[in-house]
Design a protein around this motif. Structure first.
Motif, PDB file in Angstrom:
ATOM      1  N   LYS A   4       2.193 -17.069   5.918  1.00  0.00           N
ATOM      2  CA  LYS A   4       1.357 -15.995   5.261  1.00  0.00           C
ATOM      3  C   LYS A   4       1.592 -14.782   5.677  1.00  0.00           C
ATOM      4  O   LYS A   4       1.771 -14.679   7.244  1.00  0.00           O
ATOM      5  CB  LYS A   4      -0.144 -16.520   5.790  1.00  0.00           C
ATOM      6  N   LYS A   5       1.612 -13.694   5.247  1.00  0.00           N
ATOM      7  CA  LYS A   5       2.070 -12.338   5.506  1.00  0.00           C
ATOM      8  C   LYS A   5       0.940 -11.739   6.375  1.00  0.00           C
ATOM      9  O   LYS A   5      -0.213 -11.893   6.122  1.00  0.00           O
ATOM     10  CB  LYS A   5       2.392 -11.560   4.122  1.00  0.00           C
ATOM     11  N   PRO A   6       1.353 -11.095   7.361  1.00  0.00           N
ATOM     12  CA  PRO A   6       0.395 -10.390   8.222  1.00  0.00           C
ATOM     13  C   PRO A   6      -0.526  -9.427   7.481  1.00  0.00           C
ATOM     14  O   PRO A   6       0.143  -8.789   6.807  1.00  0.00           O
ATOM     15  CB  PRO A   6       1.143 -10.028   9.357  1.00  0.00           C
ATOM     16  N   SER A   7      -1.580  -9.552   7.778  1.00  0.00           N
ATOM     17  CA  SER A   7      -2.499  -8.616   7.094  1.00  0.00           C
ATOM     18  C   SER A   7      -2.257  -7.079   7.478  1.00  0.00           C
ATOM     19  O   SER A   7      -2.038  -7.014   8.669  1.00  0.00           O
ATOM     20  CB  SER A   7      -3.886  -8.936   7.436  1.00  0.00           C
ATOM     21  N   ARG A   8      -2.348  -6.154   6.512  1.00  0.00           N
ATOM     22  CA  ARG A   8      -2.144  -4.650   6.728  1.00  0.00           C
ATOM     23  C   ARG A   8      -3.599  -3.949   7.176  1.00  0.00           C
ATOM     24  O   ARG A   8      -3.772  -2.851   7.308  1.00  0.00           O
ATOM     25  CB  ARG A   8      -1.527  -4.123   5.662  1.00  0.00           C
ATOM     26  N   GLN A   9      -4.673  -5.053   7.020  1.00  0.00           N
ATOM     27  CA  GLN A   9      -6.086  -4.423   7.200  1.00  0.00           C
ATOM     28  C   GLN A   9      -6.208  -3.949   8.479  1.00  0.00           C
ATOM     29  O   GLN A   9      -5.873  -4.514   9.620  1.00  0.00           O
ATOM     30  CB  GLN A   9      -7.086  -5.437   6.745  1.00  0.00           C
ATOM     31  N   GLN A  10      -6.913  -2.837   8.792  1.00  0.00           N
ATOM     32  CA  GLN A  10      -7.363  -2.184   9.806  1.00  0.00           C
ATOM     33  C   GLN A  10      -8.807  -1.819   9.796  1.00  0.00           C
ATOM     34  O   GLN A  10      -9.449  -1.830   8.646  1.00  0.00           O
ATOM     35  CB  GLN A  10      -6.447  -1.064  10.367  1.00  0.00           C
ATOM     36  N   VAL A  11      -9.581  -1.864  10.990  1.00  0.00           N
ATOM     37  CA  VAL A  11     -10.958  -1.241  10.955  1.00  0.00           C
ATOM     38  C   VAL A  11     -11.083  -0.020  11.242  1.00  0.00           C
ATOM     39  O   VAL A  11     -10.482   0.621  12.107  1.00  0.00           O
ATOM     40  CB  VAL A  11     -11.768  -2.183  11.852  1.00  0.00           C
ATOM     41  N   TYR A  12     -11.724   0.671  10.606  1.00  0.00           N
ATOM     42  CA  TYR A  12     -12.134   2.312  10.748  1.00  0.00           C
ATOM     43  C   TYR A  12     -13.368   2.652  11.030  1.00  0.00           C
ATOM     44  O   TYR A  12     -14.321   1.736  10.481  1.00  0.00           O
ATOM     45  CB  TYR A  12     -11.778   3.179   9.216  1.00  0.00           C
ATOM     46  N   THR A  13     -13.788   3.489  11.718  1.00  0.00           N
ATOM     47  CA  THR A  13     -14.960   3.921  12.256  1.00  0.00           C
ATOM     48  C   THR A  13     -15.461   4.912  11.414  1.00  0.00           C
ATOM     49  O   THR A  13     -14.680   5.973  11.284  1.00  0.00           O
ATOM     50  CB  THR A  13     -15.104   4.310  13.870  1.00  0.00           C
ATOM     51  N   LEU A  14     -16.534   4.951  10.695  1.00  0.00           N
ATOM     52  CA  LEU A  14     -17.035   5.930   9.902  1.00  0.00           C
ATOM     53  C   LEU A  14     -18.553   6.245  10.118  1.00  0.00           C
ATOM     54  O   LEU A  14     -19.258   5.490  10.606  1.00  0.00           O
ATOM     55  CB  LEU A  14     -16.955   5.463   8.220  1.00  0.00           C
ATOM     56  N   VAL A  65     -18.940  11.424   4.260  1.00  0.00           N
ATOM     57  CA  VAL A  65     -18.179  10.436   5.382  1.00  0.00           C
ATOM     58  C   VAL A  65     -17.214  11.176   6.037  1.00  0.00           C
ATOM     59  O   VAL A  65     -16.456  11.878   5.878  1.00  0.00           O
ATOM     60  CB  VAL A  65     -17.479   9.474   4.396  1.00  0.00           C
ATOM     61  N   THR A  66     -17.555  10.702   7.478  1.00  0.00           N
ATOM     62  CA  THR A  66     -16.566  11.447   8.442  1.00  0.00           C
ATOM     63  C   THR A  66     -15.884  10.337   8.855  1.00  0.00           C
ATOM     64  O   THR A  66     -16.492   9.385   9.516  1.00  0.00           O
ATOM     65  CB  THR A  66     -17.365  11.961   9.448  1.00  0.00           C
ATOM     66  N   GLY A  67     -14.521  10.302   9.084  1.00  0.00           N
ATOM     67  CA  GLY A  67     -13.834   9.270   9.666  1.00  0.00           C
ATOM     68  C   GLY A  67     -13.087   9.332  11.087  1.00  0.00           C
ATOM     69  O   GLY A  67     -13.119  10.586  11.456  1.00  0.00           O
ATOM     70  N   TYR A  68     -13.448   8.403  11.921  1.00  0.00           N
ATOM     71  CA  TYR A  68     -13.022   8.569  13.204  1.00  0.00           C
ATOM     72  C   TYR A  68     -11.905   7.798  13.767  1.00  0.00           C
ATOM     73  O   TYR A  68     -11.388   7.549  14.866  1.00  0.00           O
ATOM     74  CB  TYR A  68     -14.169   8.203  14.250  1.00  0.00           C
ATOM     75  N   GLY A  69     -11.255   6.951  12.803  1.00  0.00           N
ATOM     76  CA  GLY A  69     -10.003   6.458  13.021  1.00  0.00           C
ATOM     77  C   GLY A  69     -10.047   5.058  13.221  1.00  0.00           C
ATOM     78  O   GLY A  69     -11.260   4.482  13.240  1.00  0.00           O
ATOM     79  N   THR A  70      -9.140   4.296  13.633  1.00  0.00           N
ATOM     80  CA  THR A  70      -8.921   2.799  13.911  1.00  0.00           C
ATOM     81  C   THR A  70      -9.462   2.709  15.432  1.00  0.00           C
ATOM     82  O   THR A  70      -9.210   3.885  16.387  1.00  0.00           O
ATOM     83  CB  THR A  70      -7.572   2.255  14.003  1.00  0.00           C
ATOM     84  N   ILE A  71      -9.483   1.831  15.864  1.00  0.00           N
ATOM     85  CA  ILE A  71      -9.806   1.481  17.616  1.00  0.00           C
ATOM     86  C   ILE A  71      -8.613   1.970  18.405  1.00  0.00           C
ATOM     87  O   ILE A  71      -8.909   2.617  19.041  1.00  0.00           O
ATOM     88  CB  ILE A  71     -10.200  -0.042  17.741  1.00  0.00           C
ATOM     89  N   ALA A  72      -7.579   1.858  17.911  1.00  0.00           N
ATOM     90  CA  ALA A  72      -6.237   2.240  18.559  1.00  0.00           C
ATOM     91  C   ALA A  72      -6.521   4.119  18.594  1.00  0.00           C
ATOM     92  O   ALA A  72      -6.340   4.530  19.680  1.00  0.00           O
ATOM     93  CB  ALA A  72      -4.965   2.059  18.145  1.00  0.00           C
ATOM     94  N   GLU A  73      -6.815   4.607  17.516  1.00  0.00           N
ATOM     95  CA  GLU A  73      -6.878   5.866  17.602  1.00  0.00           C
ATOM     96  C   GLU A  73      -7.823   6.515  18.460  1.00  0.00           C
ATOM     97  O   GLU A  73      -7.853   7.658  18.906  1.00  0.00           O
ATOM     98  CB  GLU A  73      -6.931   6.373  15.962  1.00  0.00           C
ATOM     99  N   ARG A  74      -9.065   5.655  18.416  1.00  0.00           N
ATOM    100  CA  ARG A  74     -10.166   6.401  19.117  1.00  0.00           C
ATOM    101  C   ARG A  74      -9.942   5.986  20.689  1.00  0.00           C
ATOM    102  O   ARG A  74     -10.415   7.204  21.479  1.00  0.00           O
ATOM    103  CB  ARG A  74     -11.390   5.277  18.771  1.00  0.00           C
ATOM    104  N   GLU A  75      -9.314   4.904  21.097  1.00  0.00           N
ATOM    105  CA  GLU A  75      -8.856   4.740  22.496  1.00  0.00           C
ATOM    106  C   GLU A  75      -8.011   5.908  22.794  1.00  0.00           C
ATOM    107  O   GLU A  75      -8.136   6.225  23.872  1.00  0.00           O
ATOM    108  CB  GLU A  75      -8.299   3.488  22.766  1.00  0.00           C
TER     109      GLU A  75
END
Length: 121
Positions: A4-14, A65-75
């Protein structure tokens, strides 16, 4: 066997501001609300589109909607992300879902004067 190909999905904080709409479930005297949402997507634009579509299906009226990015971006920006929040983000990723983590109703003019008090830290 095919791997199975790795998922490109990420989680974003909005942070989503919603207005009033009949049947929206907000308190009667509320003028709207802010929703802290964790949404999965291959990019932030997809996460926003999916979030808005689901909120409309739920009889709410998304305004902004205001985006705050992925967990890595927030960290990287120095945000303190508690384990409870991380668990909700993982759930959004595992279920390819939109998770509403917090809802703060507005009363009076608060909707037009939203500040960063609801922003992730």
């Amino acid at each position: 066997m095919t791997q199975k190909k790795p998922s490109r999905q990420q989680v974003y904080t909005l942070l989503v501001q919603i207005g009033r709409k009949e049947g929206d479930g907000l308190p009667q005297d509320a003028t709207g609300a802010a929703l802290m949402v964790y949404a999965s997507g291959v990019d932030e634009a997809e996460a926003v589109r999916e979030t808005v579509a689901i909120l409309k299906q739920a009889d709410t009226a998304p305004l902004d909607v205001t985006g705050y990015g992925t967990i890595a971006e927030r960290e990287a920006e120095g945000h303190d992300i508690p384990q409870e929040e991380r668990d909700l983000m993982q759930r959004a990723l595992d279920e390819n879902a939109v998770v509403v983590a917090q809802m703060t109703p507005f009363f009076g003019d608060e909707l037009s004067a939203i500040d960063d008090s609801n922003a992730p830290h």
